[in-house]
Scaffold this active site. Structure first.
Site, short mmCIF file in Angstrom:
data_model
loop_
_atom_site.label_atom_id
_atom_site.label_comp_id
_atom_site.label_asym_id
_atom_site.label_seq_id
_atom_site.Cartn_x
_atom_site.Cartn_y
_atom_site.Cartn_z
N TYR A 53 0.85 -1.20 0.00
CA TYR A 53 0.00 0.00 0.00
C TYR A 53 0.88 1.25 0.00
CZ TYR A 53 -5.00 -0.26 0.00
OH TYR A 53 -6.28 -0.36 -0.42
N GLU A 55 -0.51 4.85 -0.48
CA GLU A 55 -1.33 6.05 -0.70
C GLU A 55 -0.48 7.31 -0.55
OE1 GLU A 55 -4.68 5.92 1.94
OE2 GLU A 55 -5.72 4.46 0.71
N ASP A 199 -7.12 13.39 -25.23
CA ASP A 199 -7.16 11.98 -24.82
C ASP A 199 -6.52 11.18 -25.95
OD1 ASP A 199 -7.80 9.37 -24.32
OD2 ASP A 199 -9.88 9.77 -23.70
N THR A 225 -4.08 6.05 -21.95
CA THR A 225 -3.98 4.71 -21.38
C THR A 225 -2.58 4.21 -21.72
OG1 THR A 225 -4.91 3.80 -23.41
CG2 THR A 225 -6.43 4.11 -21.58
N LYS A 228 -2.54 0.45 -24.90
CA LYS A 228 -2.94 0.37 -26.31
C LYS A 228 -1.68 0.45 -27.18
CE LYS A 228 -7.52 1.86 -24.98
NZ LYS A 228 -8.58 2.88 -25.02
N ARG A 234 -2.06 -2.59 -18.43
CA ARG A 234 -3.38 -1.96 -18.38
C ARG A 234 -3.37 -0.83 -17.34
NH1 ARG A 234 -7.83 -3.31 -20.92
NH2 ARG A 234 -6.50 -4.65 -22.14
C1 LIG Z 1 -9.61 3.20 -24.17
C2 LIG Z 1 -10.00 4.61 -24.01
C3 LIG Z 1 -10.30 5.15 -22.75
C4 LIG Z 1 -10.57 4.33 -21.52
O1 LIG Z 1 -9.67 3.49 -21.08
P1 LIG Z 1 -10.05 2.30 -20.07
O2 LIG Z 1 -8.69 1.91 -19.61
O3 LIG Z 1 -10.76 1.28 -20.88
O4 LIG Z 1 -10.89 2.85 -18.99
C5 LIG Z 1 -10.56 6.51 -22.66
N1 LIG Z 1 -10.52 7.29 -23.73
C6 LIG Z 1 -10.26 6.80 -24.96
C7 LIG Z 1 -10.25 7.73 -26.11
C8 LIG Z 1 -10.01 5.46 -25.14
O5 LIG Z 1 -9.78 4.99 -26.36
#
Ligand SMILES: *Cc1c(COP(=O)(O)O)cnc(C)c1O
Length: 416
Positions: A53, A55, A199, A225, A228, A234
Site C-alpha cells: 500500500y 497512498e 485523450d 492509457t 494500447k 493496463r
Molecule cells: C480506451 C480509451 C479510454 C478508456 O480506457 P479504459 O482503460 O478502458 O478505462 C478513454 N478514452 C479513450 C479515447 C479510449 O480509447
C-alpha cells in the site's frame, strides 16, 4: 510465462489462461485498442509489488516502508515526462476512464460546459455519453465529423465553441481513423478561453514513437492509457502543464482513488523505457505503414472506409455495401481466428448493438513482426470470410490458413 504455481493451486483458472494463450497465439488480433505487452512488463505486474500500500505520492506517503516504491514511482514519472516532453506526469490512474474522471474533477465544477466528440462519430464514453458519469456530471456539447469527408469538422467545433463557451474542450477518439489537428483545437480554445484536454489513449505509442504529432506542447492536459499502442500494462497516465500539477495530483489521490497499483506502475516504467528505445520509433512507423497498406488492400477489395483511409493505426469500415451487418461480420471473423469489433459508423442508421461497421487496427500484428505481405493476406482473409460467412467448410479452411501464418510470428510472453 511459467504457470507452475497456478497449476498446483488452481488448475481450473489455468485451463482458461492456457486456452487464451492459444487463442492469442493462433489468431490475428486486429482490435485497435489491444496489443501484446513485453514479458518484462508482465513480470513486473505479476511481482510482489502487488502486496504494498502506498497512498500518497513519492516522499509524501501515508504508510511506512516506501523506500523501494518511491524509487519505482519516481522512475515511472521521470520516464513518462521524458517520453512525451511533459512538464508534469501522474502515473497512478488505474485506467483511462478514472483518469478522465480525475481530470474533469480537477479542473471543472459539476455542471460546467465541456465539448467532446460524439460517441457514434468516434468519441469515448467518458467524453460525455448521456448515461455515463461524464454526461451526467457535466454539460457536454458534442461535435462530430463531416459527412462527406469523415473527418472532424473544425468549422463546427469553432461554431459550437463560440456559441456555448465551454470551460474545456476535449479532443481525442476511440474510433476515428484520422490525425487530430491539435493546433487548430488549441486556437479555438484560446479564442473562447477554454482549457484543452487531449485523450491520446489510442495513439500514444504513435505520438511517443514520432509517427504522429503530439498535443503535449499545446494542451493543458493530456491523458493516455498505457495498454494500447503504448504497449504497456493496463493503466493510464495524466500529463499536464506545471500550473495544473497540484490540481491533477489531488484529484487522482485523494479525490478519486485510494492506493496506487505499484506493480502496474513498475510495468508502466518498464514500458516507457522500451518506448524510449530507437526500435520503438520503427515500431510506431510500421504500425502506421501497415494500417495504410491494409486500408488500401481492403479498398481494392471493395470495402468502403470512413474517410477513405487512415493516418493512424485504426481503420473504420462501413459494411453496408458488403450486405453484412457489423455483428455478423465480427462473428464470422471470430470463427476464422480474426478478432476485431463491430462498430458504429458516423450517424449509423443501425443500433450500437448491431451497427453497420467494423473497427480494426494494426498495433498488435505489428508487435508480432507482421508487415505489408501479411497485411495483404489479412485483407484477403477478411474479404473471403465476409463473402463466405455462411459456408462453414470455407471458414474452417481460412481458420487453418490463419493459424499456419500466425504461429510463425511469436507473441511476446507466450512460449511457442
Ligand atoms: C480506451 C480509451 C479510454 C478508456 O480506457 P479504459 O482503460 O478502458 O478505462 C478513454 N478514452 C479513450 C479515447 C479510449 O480509447
Amino acid at each position: 510465462m511459467n504457470y507452475e504455481s497456478i497449476k498446483q493451486e488452481d488448475p481450473q483458472i489455468l485451463e482458461s489462461i492456457l486456452a487464451e494463450e492459444k487463442r492469442q497465439r493462433e489468431g490475428i488480433e486486429l482490435i485497435p485498442s489491444e496489443n501484446y505487452t513485453s514479458a518484462a512488463v508482465m513480470e513486473a505486474c505479476g511481482s510482489i509489488l502487488t502486496n504494498k500500500y502506498s497512498e500518497g505520492y513519492p516522499g509524501k506517503r501515508y504508510y511506512g516502508g516506501q523506500e523501494n516504491i518511491d524509487v519505482i514511482e519516481n522512475m515511472a514519472i521521470d520516464r513518462a515526462k521524458e517520453l512525451f516532453g511533459a512538464e508534469h506526469a501522474n502515473v497512478q490512474p488505474y485506467s483511462g476512464s478514472p483518469a478522465n474522471t480525475a481530470i474533469y474533477f480537477a479542473l471543472l465544477e459539476f455542471g460546467d460546459t465541456v465539448m467532446g466528440l460524439k460517441l457514434d462519430h468516434g468519441g469515448h464514453i467518458t467524453h460525455g455519453l448521456p448515461i455515463a458519469f461524464s454526461g451526467k456530471a457535466y454539460n457536454f456539447i458534442q461535435y462530430g465529423v463531416n459527412k462527406e469527408t469523415g473527418k472532424i469538422d473544425m468549422e463546427e467545433v469553432r461554431r459550437l465553441a463560440l456559441e456555448h463557451k465551454p470551460k474545456m474542450i476535449v479532443a481525442g477518439f476511440t474510433a476515428y481513423p484520422r490525425d487530430i489537428e491539435w493546433k487548430k483545437f488549441k486556437e479555438i480554445a484560446d479564442e473562447v478561453g477554454a482549457l484543452t484536454m487531449a485523450d491520446i489513449s489510442h495513439t500514444a505509442g504513435l505520438v511517443a514513437g514520432g509517427a504522429l504529432e503530439s498535443p503535449v506542447p499545446y494542451f493543458d492536459v493530456v491523458m493516455t492509457t498505457t495498454h494500447k499502442t503504448l504497449r504497456g500494462p493496463r493503466g493510464a497516465i495524466i500529463l499536464c502543464k506545471e500550473k495544473h500539477a497540484k490540481a491533477i495530483d489531488r484529484a487522482v489521490f485523494p479525490g478519486l482513488q485510494g492506493g496506487p497499483h505499484e506493480h502496474t506502475i513498475a510495468g508502466k516504467a518498464i514500458a516507457f523505457k522500451e518506448a524510449l528505445q530507437p526500435e520503438f520509433k520503427e515500431y510506431a512507423m510500421q504500425v502506421k505503414k501497415n494500417a495504410e497498406y491494409l486500408a488500401d488492400a481492403m479498398m481494392k477489395r471493395g470495402f468502403k472506409l470512413i474517410s477513405d483511409g487512415t493516418d493512424t493505426h485504426l481503420i473504420l469500415a462501413d459494411l453496408t455495401s458488403k450486405n453484412i451487418p457489423g455483428k455478423e461480420a465480427q462473428v464470422a471473423l471470430d470463427k476464422v481466428g480474426i478478432t476485431l469489433n463491430k462498430n458504429t459508423i458516423p450517424d449509423d442508421p443501425r443500433s450500437p448493438f448491431d451497427p453497420s461497421g467494423i473497427r480494426l487496427g494494426t498495433p498488435a500484428v505489428t508487435t508480432r513482426g507482421m508487415k505489408e505481405p501479411e497485411m495483404e493476406r489479412i485483407a484477403d482473409w477478411i474479404d473471403r470470410t465476409i463473402q463466405n460467412h455462411e459456408n462453414e467448410t470455407e471458414l474452417l479452411k481460412i481458420k487453418e490458413e490463419v493459424k499456419t501464418m500466425c504461429v510463425k510470428f511469436p507473441v511476446p510472453g507466450i512460449l511457442g
